[in-house]
Design a protein around this motif. Structure first.
Motif, short mmCIF file in Angstrom:
data_model
loop_
_atom_site.label_atom_id
_atom_site.label_comp_id
_atom_site.label_asym_id
_atom_site.label_seq_id
_atom_site.Cartn_x
_atom_site.Cartn_y
_atom_site.Cartn_z
N GLN A 1 4.49 -2.58 -9.39
CA GLN A 1 3.44 -2.60 -8.38
C GLN A 1 3.00 -4.03 -8.02
OE1 GLN A 1 2.19 -0.60 -6.38
NE2 GLN A 1 1.74 1.39 -7.25
N ARG B 1 4.29 -6.86 -6.64
CA ARG B 1 4.50 -7.43 -5.30
C ARG B 1 3.64 -6.71 -4.25
NH1 ARG B 1 7.52 -11.07 -3.12
NH2 ARG B 1 8.07 -10.96 -0.94
N ARG B 2 3.60 -5.39 -4.31
CA ARG B 2 2.78 -4.62 -3.36
C ARG B 2 1.31 -4.96 -3.53
NH1 ARG B 2 0.82 1.09 -3.25
NH2 ARG B 2 0.44 1.51 -1.06
N ASP C 1 0.83 -8.59 -2.05
CA ASP C 1 1.08 -8.72 -0.62
C ASP C 1 0.23 -7.82 0.25
OD1 ASP C 1 3.00 -10.52 -1.35
OD2 ASP C 1 4.71 -9.22 -0.93
N VAL C 2 -0.18 -6.65 -0.27
CA VAL C 2 -0.86 -5.67 0.58
C VAL C 2 -2.20 -5.23 0.02
CG1 VAL C 2 -0.66 -3.38 1.63
CG2 VAL C 2 1.37 -4.81 1.43
N LEU C 3 -2.20 -4.66 -1.17
CA LEU C 3 -3.40 -3.98 -1.68
C LEU C 3 -4.56 -4.92 -1.94
CD1 LEU C 3 -1.70 -1.43 -4.08
CD2 LEU C 3 -2.52 -1.05 -1.75
#
Length: 139
Positions: free
Chosen positions: A120, A122-123, A126-128
């Protein structure tokens, strides 16, 4: 930085989450029991929506109470960004080699805990986490 009563607040939140899970989807405990037949549930999307709505409204009510001085002050955290990219928790001075780094104060960002899960990471970065910072920024 977490306030001194953060452990107490975490216990209160856990109790609230357990109550919401029981009320909406019949889950009797949120503790891991290390057995698939006890730890995995099949739930409908409308049940997930109802659980999320209840948790959101509980947090919203707590924020209103805190803003009105009728409840405990909300804990805050400091996060460093450069543009929309999250560099990490803490002050911009911790990232001295980046002149574009700046610090914002947010409500807690538990998504940072996802960094301990390799799949999890990288996500989360970058996003969460950047999305959570935008949603919970208070300065």
């Amino acid at each position: 930085m977490r306030p001194p009563n953060a452990a107490k607040e975490a216990i209160m939140n856990d109790a609230l989450f357990a109550e919401i899970a029981l009320e909406h989807i019949g889950i009797t405990t949120l503790e891991s029991r290390k057995r698939d037949d006890l730890d995995f549930y099949s739930v409908a999307v409308w049940e997930v929506r109802d659980v999320m709505r209840s948790a959101y409204l509980a947090g919203y009510a707590a924020a209103l109470r805190a803003a009105q001085g009728a409840g405990p002050a909300l804990p805050t955290e400091r996060h460093t960004l450069t543009g929309e990219a999250w560099l990490g928790a803490g002050e911009a001075s911790d990232y001295g080699d980046d002149p574009n780094a700046y610090t914002v104060t947010t409500l807690p960002i538990p998504e940072v805990e996802l960094l301990s899960y390799r799949w999890q990471e990288r996500r989360a970065c970058d996003v969460l986490i950047p999305r959570a910072i935008q949603q919970r920024r208070i300065d």
